[in-house]
Motif scaffolding. Structure first.
Motif, PDB file in Angstrom:
ATOM      1  N   LEU A   1     -36.442  34.430 -27.082  1.00  0.00           N
ATOM      2  CA  LEU A   1     -36.134  33.144 -27.714  1.00  0.00           C
ATOM      3  C   LEU A   1     -35.482  32.182 -26.722  1.00  0.00           C
ATOM      4  O   LEU A   1     -35.646  30.975 -26.815  1.00  0.00           O
ATOM      5  CB  LEU A   1     -35.204  33.347 -28.911  1.00  0.00           C
ATOM      6  N   SER A   2     -34.736  32.740 -25.760  1.00  0.00           N
ATOM      7  CA  SER A   2     -34.084  31.867 -24.780  1.00  0.00           C
ATOM      8  C   SER A   2     -35.130  31.109 -23.968  1.00  0.00           C
ATOM      9  O   SER A   2     -34.917  29.971 -23.565  1.00  0.00           O
ATOM     10  CB  SER A   2     -33.150  32.667 -23.875  1.00  0.00           C
ATOM     11  N   TYR A   3     -36.264  31.758 -23.715  1.00  0.00           N
ATOM     12  CA  TYR A   3     -37.334  31.052 -22.988  1.00  0.00           C
ATOM     13  C   TYR A   3     -37.934  29.947 -23.861  1.00  0.00           C
ATOM     14  O   TYR A   3     -38.254  28.874 -23.397  1.00  0.00           O
ATOM     15  CB  TYR A   3     -38.456  32.018 -22.612  1.00  0.00           C
ATOM     16  N   ILE A   4     -38.093  30.276 -25.157  1.00  0.00           N
ATOM     17  CA  ILE A   4     -38.748  29.321 -26.049  1.00  0.00           C
ATOM     18  C   ILE A   4     -37.904  28.060 -26.222  1.00  0.00           C
ATOM     19  O   ILE A   4     -38.422  26.955 -26.275  1.00  0.00           O
ATOM     20  CB  ILE A   4     -39.065  29.993 -27.404  1.00  0.00           C
ATOM     21  N   PHE A   5     -36.567  28.251 -26.278  1.00  0.00           N
ATOM     22  CA  PHE A   5     -35.696  27.097 -26.486  1.00  0.00           C
ATOM     23  C   PHE A   5     -35.404  26.322 -25.195  1.00  0.00           C
ATOM     24  O   PHE A   5     -34.852  25.228 -25.247  1.00  0.00           O
ATOM     25  CB  PHE A   5     -34.382  27.533 -27.133  1.00  0.00           C
ATOM     26  N   LEU A   6     -35.757  26.919 -24.057  1.00  0.00           N
ATOM     27  CA  LEU A   6     -35.420  26.284 -22.772  1.00  0.00           C
ATOM     28  C   LEU A   6     -35.921  24.839 -22.652  1.00  0.00           C
ATOM     29  O   LEU A   6     -35.156  23.956 -22.241  1.00  0.00           O
ATOM     30  CB  LEU A   6     -35.959  27.148 -21.616  1.00  0.00           C
ATOM     31  N   PRO A   7     -37.185  24.547 -23.039  1.00  0.00           N
ATOM     32  CA  PRO A   7     -37.657  23.157 -22.931  1.00  0.00           C
ATOM     33  C   PRO A   7     -36.807  22.182 -23.751  1.00  0.00           C
ATOM     34  O   PRO A   7     -36.632  21.032 -23.363  1.00  0.00           O
ATOM     35  CB  PRO A   7     -39.083  23.218 -23.479  1.00  0.00           C
ATOM     36  N   VAL A   8     -36.278  22.667 -24.879  1.00  0.00           N
ATOM     37  CA  VAL A   8     -35.466  21.794 -25.731  1.00  0.00           C
ATOM     38  C   VAL A   8     -34.187  21.394 -24.980  1.00  0.00           C
ATOM     39  O   VAL A   8     -33.756  20.241 -25.023  1.00  0.00           O
ATOM     40  CB  VAL A   8     -35.098  22.522 -27.048  1.00  0.00           C
ATOM     41  N   LEU A   9     -33.635  22.353 -24.271  1.00  0.00           N
ATOM     42  CA  LEU A   9     -32.401  22.112 -23.525  1.00  0.00           C
ATOM     43  C   LEU A   9     -32.569  20.962 -22.528  1.00  0.00           C
ATOM     44  O   LEU A   9     -31.670  20.138 -22.349  1.00  0.00           O
ATOM     45  CB  LEU A   9     -31.998  23.398 -22.790  1.00  0.00           C
ATOM     46  N   PHE A  10     -33.722  20.925 -21.892  1.00  0.00           N
ATOM     47  CA  PHE A  10     -33.975  19.891 -20.893  1.00  0.00           C
ATOM     48  C   PHE A  10     -33.960  18.489 -21.506  1.00  0.00           C
ATOM     49  O   PHE A  10     -33.680  17.516 -20.836  1.00  0.00           O
ATOM     50  CB  PHE A  10     -35.343  20.121 -20.231  1.00  0.00           C
ATOM     51  N   VAL A  11     -34.317  18.423 -22.765  1.00  0.00           N
ATOM     52  CA  VAL A  11     -34.563  17.120 -23.378  1.00  0.00           C
ATOM     53  C   VAL A  11     -33.357  16.576 -24.144  1.00  0.00           C
ATOM     54  O   VAL A  11     -33.199  15.357 -24.260  1.00  0.00           O
ATOM     55  CB  VAL A  11     -35.809  17.210 -24.295  1.00  0.00           C
ATOM     56  N   ILE A  12     -32.495  17.484 -24.629  1.00  0.00           N
ATOM     57  CA  ILE A  12     -31.372  17.053 -25.479  1.00  0.00           C
ATOM     58  C   ILE A  12     -30.607  15.854 -24.910  1.00  0.00           C
ATOM     59  O   ILE A  12     -30.405  14.857 -25.616  1.00  0.00           O
ATOM     60  CB  ILE A  12     -30.408  18.242 -25.764  1.00  0.00           C
ATOM     61  N   PRO A  13     -30.188  15.887 -23.633  1.00  0.00           N
ATOM     62  CA  PRO A  13     -29.365  14.768 -23.144  1.00  0.00           C
ATOM     63  C   PRO A  13     -30.085  13.430 -23.168  1.00  0.00           C
ATOM     64  O   PRO A  13     -29.468  12.401 -23.443  1.00  0.00           O
ATOM     65  CB  PRO A  13     -29.025  15.165 -21.716  1.00  0.00           C
ATOM     66  N   PHE A  14     -31.387  13.485 -22.920  1.00  0.00           N
ATOM     67  CA  PHE A  14     -32.149  12.230 -22.906  1.00  0.00           C
ATOM     68  C   PHE A  14     -32.322  11.697 -24.329  1.00  0.00           C
ATOM     69  O   PHE A  14     -32.425  10.524 -24.567  1.00  0.00           O
ATOM     70  CB  PHE A  14     -33.519  12.435 -22.256  1.00  0.00           C
ATOM     71  N   PHE A  15     -32.387  12.633 -25.268  1.00  0.00           N
ATOM     72  CA  PHE A  15     -32.626  12.307 -26.663  1.00  0.00           C
ATOM     73  C   PHE A  15     -31.587  11.311 -27.173  1.00  0.00           C
ATOM     74  O   PHE A  15     -31.914  10.309 -27.798  1.00  0.00           O
ATOM     75  CB  PHE A  15     -32.562  13.596 -27.480  1.00  0.00           C
TER      76      PHE A  15
END
Lengths: 257, 530
Positions: free
Chosen positions: B323-337
């Protein structure tokens, strides 16, 4: 027609020659043994026959189908049992068999019968609903064997496939292989256990340094080796070089004194 | 650190490379050569050097723009981005490292050796032989800053904080790894999912704080109202002040700042020292973590696509660490969001972010193959072509991405308090293009594997698998967006319609990929040779 025709097969890894122009004709309805010391090329040869590894040159046909030209067609009529069971550890045996059966398009009722029969014979019924990753080596090997036989293949390729089996299961598999060949199917397998090769195989090829050192039944091999020994181990050692055996043993005894 | 620890650290890295490279023709050619022993060390050393040189050169190039303009503020801000990059790379590398050592039981054999294995071996292996190479990326901005301001302390602090950030990323990944549940389970428990989500939300907040405290309304106001001298000590709120702007301070504050930096380091080391035994224990007992849970399933067959999907879903989701791999892309985007202007008429900010999620999610191409692990040997023996495997894996990747993209669109609609046909088009556009991206990348990665490959891990696909995945994805995104924007302008004399234009463009790209005209086939060979 021979079930497996091996024509001038070479396999090279850079400068290393794993198989050096192998030619063999394996008739259908036989249990064919491939023996050889470690690193002699047995696994490479069996993987090429099963269409898993491409040869550097030469060709193999299985039931008239070229492995080079149509490896997937060969795979669909072949069952391959590897030396170490490679399985999906997060699946249960049932889920694994369901996956294989779906790939091979096996009828569900036939699948049920086969799984039940194999599970009873190899005594793995109580493990069918556990994660494969939690099973012992021997039980995993039994799962791998059932998986490779589940689609009723025409040709069975076993690479040390009896590793880790208990005596009862080993006996059952040996008898099963004999039954399978009686119906015209072919079994080719490698083993280090001379007793198995001696009692089960109709024909044996001895592979040494990527070359065929001898082929035939026990009597023919004995003749080829010029051996006075009656057992396969003696013939094997004669054909694969036993001249240093005493020296090696002496040196080993000295080192552990 | 003694020689034994160094030797074992090297052994772990060599073993990982061995598992990945043993089936490659290049390795097999060198098997019998006299320099077999040094083969892996050369391989590890070359990746280390190429990482250090390549990424340092890239940042040197980027930093030189601000250096030329003598823009100290821009240099400091860009320096901060480099620390963010280090943080993300650190998280990615350590997740990959820990999972690879665990899944392949690499440390377990050490139990039978009659020596005491140092508990720092896993960290040392990860840091010395891989991740420390990335620390050099902070040097260009620090050196340029030193040249412009004469403040030598920046170089020292940059290196110190680079180490600190890497340590922090390792600690976070380790916590994720330790507490994500290692035994395969029928269903990933809700508690585990919540744990991981909570950790990712924490990471997202941390990331936001690191980037710009202004996103945090009242909190940021409070921080901004703090005296400047207090603000600069508030790690990790603003590394920019600590590393770069220290030269403006009086001597006393500089001494205080240095002392505080060492205090931060001490705290991070203390946390590490608390969890290192747990990391060690988990990695050493990887073979003993088999679950005895029973799963009762019926004997049932399906079509090929569903059979593959069932297998992939079970293999992936029964191991919580995936699951940590699956959520990784989300982590990249949160700050820009949070930085996007929600009042924008064009919604272009959110749309760009959705494309960013898509771009980062192309990482699933490698993840979905690595999940296969030793199962690749099963696939090798089945009558299934690489093209079919690519298709089934792509469908699974598409399902995961579609869920993330749908959640993204829903959150977007909730924040902007409006929902329109525009959002639906956005969603369909990115989903279609994602299928193309994941398919092309998986196909390329599979073509990299030598025949008969018996195990897959993250080192199985060459030195820079992620770099080429991102380059290919960027090209495809560029083609899609470029044509859509162009068409919108040509047809409607406005950029407003590019979301609508993107749909036919992406459909054409998809059809183009499926039909594979001669032109595409030629270029596919070029792609696969990368």
């Amino acid at each position: 027609m021979n079930a497996i025709e091996i024509n001038n097969i070479y396999k090279r890894y850079g400068a290393t020659v794993a198989l050096n122009g192998i030619n063999l004709s394996i008739p259908g309805g036989q249990i064919y043994g491939v023996l050889g010391p470690n690193g002699s090329g047995k696994t490479t040869l069996l993987k090429i026959i099963a269409g898993i590894l491409p040869a550097s040159s030469g060709d193999i046909s299985v039931n008239g189908i070229s492995v080079t030209g149509n490896p997937d067609a060969v795979k669909s009529i072949t069952g391959y049992i590897p030396e170490t069971p490679a399985l999906y550890e997060s699946l249960t045996p049932i889920e694994y068999f369901n996956f294989l059966a779906s790939v091979f398009k096996i009828d569900e009722n036939i699948l049920k019968d086969r799984i039940n029969a194999f599970a009873n014979a190899l005594e793995i019924g109580k493990y069918l609903d556990e994660f494969i990753g939690s099973l012992s080596f021997g039980t995993k090997q039994k799962v791998a064997i059932i998986g490779s036989l589940i689609h009723d293949p025409q040709v069975i390729v076993m690479d040390e496939g009896m590793n880790g089996l208990d005596p009862k299961s080993s006996k059952i598999i040996k008898e099963l292989l004999k039954d399978i060949t009686r119906s015209g199917k072919t079994v080719i397998f490698s083993t280090h256990i001379m007793e198995i090769a001696e009692t089960v195989c109709d024909t044996i090829s001895i592979l040494y340094n990527g070359n065929i050192a001898g082929t035939g039944n026990l009597d023919q091999l004995k003749g080829e080796a010029g051996s006075s020994n009656n057992d396969l181990e003696g013939i094997f050692l004669k054909l694969t070089g036993d001249e240093d055996l005493d020296n090696l043993l002496d040196s080993l005894r000295d080192s552990i004194k | 650190m003694n020689n034994k620890t160094l030797f074992l650290s090297k052994l772990i890295m060599v073993e990982q490379r061995y598992l990945a490279l043993k089936d490659t023709p290049k390795f097999q050619q060198s098997v019998n050569s006299s320099n077999k022993q040094s083969y892996f060390m050369r391989n590890i050393l070359m990746s280390y050097l190429s990482n250090a040189v390549l990424f340092t050169m890239i940042f040197l190039l980027l930093d030189s723009v601000y250096f030329e303009e003598k823009d100290i503020a821009a240099l400091a801000s860009f320096g901060l981005i480099i620390f963010l990059y280090l943080f993300i790379i650190g998280i990615y590398n350590s997740i990959v490292f820990l999972n690879s050592v665990y899944n392949n039981n690499i440390m377990a054999p050490l139990k039978s050796i009659p020596i005491k294995v140092n508990v720092n071996v896993p960290f040392a292996s990860w840091f010395i032989y891989s991740s420390s190479s990335y620390i050099f990326v902070v040097l260009p901005s620090a050196v340029f800053f030193y040249i412009l301001t004469g403040d030598y302390e920046t170089i020292f602090l940059a290196l110190l904080y680079a180490f600190l950030v890497m340590m922090l990323s390792f600690i976070i990944s380790s916590i994720l790894f330790i507490y994500s549940g290692r035994k395969a389970k029928k269903h990933t428990s809700i508690r585990n999912v919540i744990r991981i989500l909570a950790l990712f939300i924490f990471l997202g907040l941390f990331y936001l704080l690191l980037e710009n405290p202004a996103y945090f309304g009242y909190v940021s106001s409070a921080i901004s109202s703090l005296p400047y001298y207090v603000r600069i000590f508030a790690f990790p709120i603003n590394t920019e002040y600590i590393v770069f702007y220290n030269y403006q301070l009086p001597l006393l504050y500089r001494i205080l700042e240095l002392s505080l930096s060492f205090l931060f380091l001490g705290i991070v080391l203390l946390i590490y020292s608390k969890i290192r035994y747990k990391i060690y224990e988990v990695l050493m007992t990887s073979e003993e973590n088999a679950s005895s849970e029973k799963i009762f399933s019926s004997i049932k067959t399906h079509g090929m696509a569903r059979a593959f999907l069932n297998k992939d879903i079970k293999s992936t989701f029964r191991k919580t660490q995936n699951l940590s791999y699956i959520f990784l892309p989300v982590l990249f985007v949160i700050p820009f969001f949070f930085a996007v202007d929600t009042t924008s008429a064009l919604d272009s900010g959110f749309f760009s972010l959705l494309y960013l999620v898509e771009f980062v999610s192309s990482f699933y191409a490698i993840f979905l193959l690595v999940v296969e692990g030793k199962g690749i040997d099963v696939l090798n023996s089945l009558p299934v072509t690489k093209k079919e495997i690519t298709f089934y894996k792509s469908i699974f990747g598409l399902i995961i991405f579609s869920i993330i993209a749908a959640a993204f669109v829903i959150v977007t609609a909730a924040i902007s308090k409006k929902i329109s046909i525009y959002d639906l088009f956005e969603f369909v556009d990115v989903v279609i293009l994602f299928y193309v991206i994941i398919n092309v990348n998986i196909s390329r990665l599979l073509s990299k594997l030598p025949p008969g490959t018996s195990n897959l891990n993250y080192y199985s696909f060459g030195t820079y698998p992620m770099l080429f995945i991102f380059i290919l994805s960027l090209i495809l995104l560029g083609i899609s967006m470029g044509f859509a924007v162009g068409l919108s302008f040509i047809v409607f004399r406005s950029l407003f319609y590019y979301v609508y234009m993107d749909l036919p463009v992406n459909i054409i790209i998809l059809v183009f990929m499926v039909m594979k005209p001669k032109f595409f086939k030629n270029n596919e060979n070029v792609i696969n040779s990368l």
